[in-house]
Design an enzyme around this catalytic site. Structure first.
Site, PDB file in Angstrom:
ATOM      1  CD  GLU A 180       5.803  12.692 -17.744  1.00 30.14           C
ATOM      2  OE1 GLU A 180       6.712  13.374 -17.257  1.00 30.14           O
ATOM      3  OE2 GLU A 180       4.900  12.181 -17.070  1.00 30.14           O
TER       4      GLU A 180
ATOM      5  CE1 TYR B   7       2.285  -7.963   1.545  1.00 28.57           C
ATOM      6  CE2 TYR B   7       2.827  -7.757   3.874  1.00 28.57           C
ATOM      7  CZ  TYR B   7       2.173  -8.409   2.840  1.00 28.57           C
ATOM      8  OH  TYR B   7       1.401  -9.512   3.113  1.00 28.57           O
TER       9      TYR B   7
END
Length: 210
Positions: free
Chosen positions: A73, A119
């Protein structure tokens, strides 16, 4: 950070991800940008059992020049790093909850995980585009990934898993972990009246933390 230090850090972080179940078997791959190329996890390697000396090294044109053969990939990482010149690393995992969302979300969705925590917004941002399904290793996905990565730090490959970039290798790993936790929370709270961060709160986080 020197190349030997990056090699060691990549292997240490990969092993930590593997030990906590963020990848299994030989799933997942990581890349980090060098001054003159890229380091990448080798094809068919386990994130839990990497050798710093055997990491794949590619030159600035993405040609394999050292170490074991790179992940199949490699084009996925090339698409993201070319789209985001400020990014220094890419982490692709098959982490359970983020992959579950990638199986539930529709290709073309831009925010399949709600902004529940600060976050998540700080490390992933406003957008989390869902890329249509391509079989693993199919280079045909590169244009779609590149286009999505120009506007987003992270994305989901439909029925496959998350791809996350960061300014540094540590930033990318932290963001990938935060994305997995946000996906877990989203699935736990699915169908419940969860309180999302408001647009103003999101704007404030991004203005303050980037």
């Amino acid at each position: 950070m020197s190349e030997p230090e990056l090699r060691t850090l990549l292997c240490e972080l990969a092993a930590s991800l593997f030990a906590r179940g963020y990848s299994v078997g030989s799933a997942g791959n990581i890349s980090v940008r060098l001054e003159d190329g890229v380091l990448m996890t080798p094809t068919n390697s386990s994130l839990g059992r990497l050798d710093p000396a055997r990491l794949s090294r590619l030159d600035a044109e993405w040609r394999h020049v050292g170490g074991d053969a790179p992940s199949k990939e490699v084009f996925l990482h090339r698409a993201v790093l070319r789209a985001r010149p400020e990014a220094g690393a890419v982490v692709h995992l098959h982490s359970t909850h983020a992959t579950a969302v990638a199986c539930l979300a529709q290709p073309g969705e831009d925010a399949p995980i709600p902004p529940l925590t600060p976050y998540f917004v700080m490390r992933v941002g406003r957008h989390l585009p869902v890329i249509p399904y391509y079989r693993p290793g199919d280079a045909a996905m590169e244009p779609a990934v590149h286009a999505a990565a120009r506007e987003a730090r992270a994305l989901l490959l439909a029925n496959h898993g998350p791809v996350v970039s960061g300014k540094t290798l540590l930033d990318a790993v932290n963001a990938a972990e935060e994305l997995e936790e946000a996906a877990r929370l989203a699935l736990m709270l699915r169908g419940l009246p969860a309180r999302e961060l408001t647009p103003a709160q999101r704007d404030d986080l991004l203005a303050t933390f980037g």
